[in-house]
Design a protein around this motif. Structure first.
Motif, PDB file in Angstrom:
ATOM      1  N   ALA A  42       0.844  -1.191   0.000  1.00 48.75           N
ATOM      2  CA  ALA A  42       0.000   0.000   0.000  1.00 48.75           C
ATOM      3  C   ALA A  42       0.883   1.246   0.000  1.00 48.75           C
ATOM      4  O   ALA A  42       1.950   1.256   0.602  1.00 48.75           O
ATOM      5  CB  ALA A  42      -0.925   0.005   1.217  1.00 48.75           C
ATOM      6  N   SER A  43       0.404   2.284  -0.659  1.00 54.36           N
ATOM      7  CA  SER A  43       1.184   3.507  -0.856  1.00 54.36           C
ATOM      8  C   SER A  43       1.055   4.543   0.254  1.00 54.36           C
ATOM      9  O   SER A  43       1.883   5.445   0.351  1.00 54.36           O
ATOM     10  CB  SER A  43       0.770   4.185  -2.170  1.00 54.36           C
ATOM     11  N   LYS A  44       0.010   4.442   1.072  1.00 50.84           N
ATOM     12  CA  LYS A  44      -0.233   5.487   2.084  1.00 50.84           C
ATOM     13  C   LYS A  44      -0.301   4.888   3.493  1.00 50.84           C
ATOM     14  O   LYS A  44      -1.149   5.234   4.295  1.00 50.84           O
ATOM     15  CB  LYS A  44      -1.526   6.233   1.748  1.00 50.84           C
ATOM     16  N   CYS A  45       0.623   4.004   3.779  1.00 49.41           N
ATOM     17  CA  CYS A  45       0.654   3.262   5.042  1.00 49.41           C
ATOM     18  C   CYS A  45       1.929   3.629   5.794  1.00 49.41           C
ATOM     19  O   CYS A  45       2.939   3.970   5.176  1.00 49.41           O
ATOM     20  CB  CYS A  45       0.634   1.762   4.704  1.00 49.41           C
ATOM     21  N   GLY A  46       1.896   3.535   7.096  1.00 47.46           N
ATOM     22  CA  GLY A  46       3.105   3.756   7.884  1.00 47.46           C
ATOM     23  C   GLY A  46       4.221   2.777   7.520  1.00 47.46           C
ATOM     24  O   GLY A  46       5.391   3.056   7.739  1.00 47.46           O
ATOM     25  N   LEU A  47       3.845   1.638   6.937  1.00 49.81           N
ATOM     26  CA  LEU A  47       4.830   0.628   6.543  1.00 49.81           C
ATOM     27  C   LEU A  47       5.294   0.798   5.092  1.00 49.81           C
ATOM     28  O   LEU A  47       6.154   0.051   4.629  1.00 49.81           O
ATOM     29  CB  LEU A  47       4.246  -0.775   6.742  1.00 49.81           C
ATOM     30  N   THR A  48       4.754   1.775   4.377  1.00 46.52           N
ATOM     31  CA  THR A  48       5.104   1.987   2.964  1.00 46.52           C
ATOM     32  C   THR A  48       6.615   2.066   2.728  1.00 46.52           C
ATOM     33  O   THR A  48       7.090   1.563   1.710  1.00 46.52           O
ATOM     34  CB  THR A  48       4.378   3.229   2.402  1.00 46.52           C
ATOM     35  N   PRO A  49       7.409   2.649   3.642  1.00 44.77           N
ATOM     36  CA  PRO A  49       8.859   2.661   3.406  1.00 44.77           C
ATOM     37  C   PRO A  49       9.477   1.256   3.236  1.00 44.77           C
ATOM     38  O   PRO A  49      10.616   1.145   2.782  1.00 44.77           O
ATOM     39  CB  PRO A  49       9.413   3.387   4.634  1.00 44.77           C
ATOM     40  N   GLN A  50       8.730   0.207   3.566  1.00 45.72           N
ATOM     41  CA  GLN A  50       9.242  -1.145   3.308  1.00 45.72           C
ATOM     42  C   GLN A  50       9.501  -1.379   1.819  1.00 45.72           C
ATOM     43  O   GLN A  50      10.285  -2.259   1.460  1.00 45.72           O
ATOM     44  CB  GLN A  50       8.278  -2.215   3.842  1.00 45.72           C
ATOM     45  N   TYR A  51       8.872  -0.584   0.954  1.00 43.00           N
ATOM     46  CA  TYR A  51       9.164  -0.709  -0.480  1.00 43.00           C
ATOM     47  C   TYR A  51      10.665  -0.601  -0.740  1.00 43.00           C
ATOM     48  O   TYR A  51      11.215  -1.313  -1.566  1.00 43.00           O
ATOM     49  CB  TYR A  51       8.460   0.398  -1.276  1.00 43.00           C
ATOM     50  N   LYS A  52      11.334   0.308  -0.033  1.00 41.50           N
ATOM     51  CA  LYS A  52      12.780   0.496  -0.214  1.00 41.50           C
ATOM     52  C   LYS A  52      13.526  -0.801   0.115  1.00 41.50           C
ATOM     53  O   LYS A  52      14.388  -1.244  -0.640  1.00 41.50           O
ATOM     54  CB  LYS A  52      13.274   1.646   0.665  1.00 41.50           C
ATOM     55  N   GLY A  53      13.179  -1.408   1.245  1.00 40.12           N
ATOM     56  CA  GLY A  53      13.818  -2.660   1.636  1.00 40.12           C
ATOM     57  C   GLY A  53      13.451  -3.813   0.721  1.00 40.12           C
ATOM     58  O   GLY A  53      14.289  -4.683   0.445  1.00 40.12           O
ATOM     59  N   LEU A  54      12.217  -3.835   0.244  1.00 41.38           N
ATOM     60  CA  LEU A  54      11.805  -4.892  -0.685  1.00 41.38           C
ATOM     61  C   LEU A  54      12.598  -4.793  -1.983  1.00 41.38           C
ATOM     62  O   LEU A  54      13.084  -5.807  -2.506  1.00 41.38           O
ATOM     63  CB  LEU A  54      10.304  -4.801  -0.977  1.00 41.38           C
ATOM     64  N   GLN A  55      12.764  -3.571  -2.502  1.00 41.50           N
ATOM     65  CA  GLN A  55      13.533  -3.388  -3.726  1.00 41.50           C
ATOM     66  C   GLN A  55      14.994  -3.783  -3.506  1.00 41.50           C
ATOM     67  O   GLN A  55      15.585  -4.461  -4.344  1.00 41.50           O
ATOM     68  CB  GLN A  55      13.433  -1.943  -4.229  1.00 41.50           C
TER      69      GLN A  55
END
Length: 171
Positions: A42-55
């Motif tokens: 999800a793009s507007k979640c407190g956990l959204t910065p996990q995208y960086k770690g996933l990439q």
């Protein structure tokens, strides 16, 4: 009457065809023999910065046969309100996402996607709903659920890395 998360009678994740973020049908057989990390994002979640770690995890592990599959879902407080085009643009511009992303689905409730019914049913917690955005499933090279992880298990956590490494080592 079936169990709450009985899910489809699929034998493996390879029995599913999903729609990618660009609207094209993709058979998950395409990833046969890979270890997969399936994540509802999800793009507007407190956990959204996990995208960086996933990439970062994807870039680090893809040569070893690991693929990440991102499934946007708007099931939690409207935290993924965008269209597929908006989601794709957000992920690319803000996090440089290159791992496969798919069209928005529902991961819980009456309209839950069959893929998520199956993932939950095959996990070690077959009666537990998806807790929040960024829940993770590690899929083994055999196409079966290897490990279910929580949204709080970040991509760089020992739990995620250990599960992926164990799935890679499994026959």
């Amino acid at each position: 009457m079936s169990a709450p998360h009985a899910g489809p009678k699929a034998k493996s994740i390879y029995d599913f065809t999903v729609t990618d973020i660009d609207g094209k049908k993709v058979s998950l057989k395409k990833f046969k023999g890979h270890v997969m990390l399936v994540v509802n994002v999800a793009s507007k979640c407190g956990l959204t910065p996990q995208y960086k770690g996933l990439q970062a995890l994807y870039e680090e592990k893809k040569k070893q046969g690991v693929v990440l599959l991102g499934f946007p879902a708007n099931n939690f407080n409207g935290q993924e309100p965008g269209t597929e085009a908006e989601i794709k643009q957000f992920c690319t511009a803000n996090y440089g996402v290159t791992f496969p992303m798919f069209s928005k689905i529902s991961v819980k409730g009456d309209d839950q996607a069959d893929l998520y019914k199956w993932l939950i049913a095959q996990s070690d917690r077959p009666t537990d709903d998806i807790e929040w955005n960024f829940a993770k499933f590690v899929i083994g090279k055999d196409g079966k659920v290897f490990k279910r992880l929580t949204p709080r298990d970040t991509p760089d956590s020992e739990a995620v890395r250990k599960a992926i490494d164990e799935a890679l080592a499994a026959k």
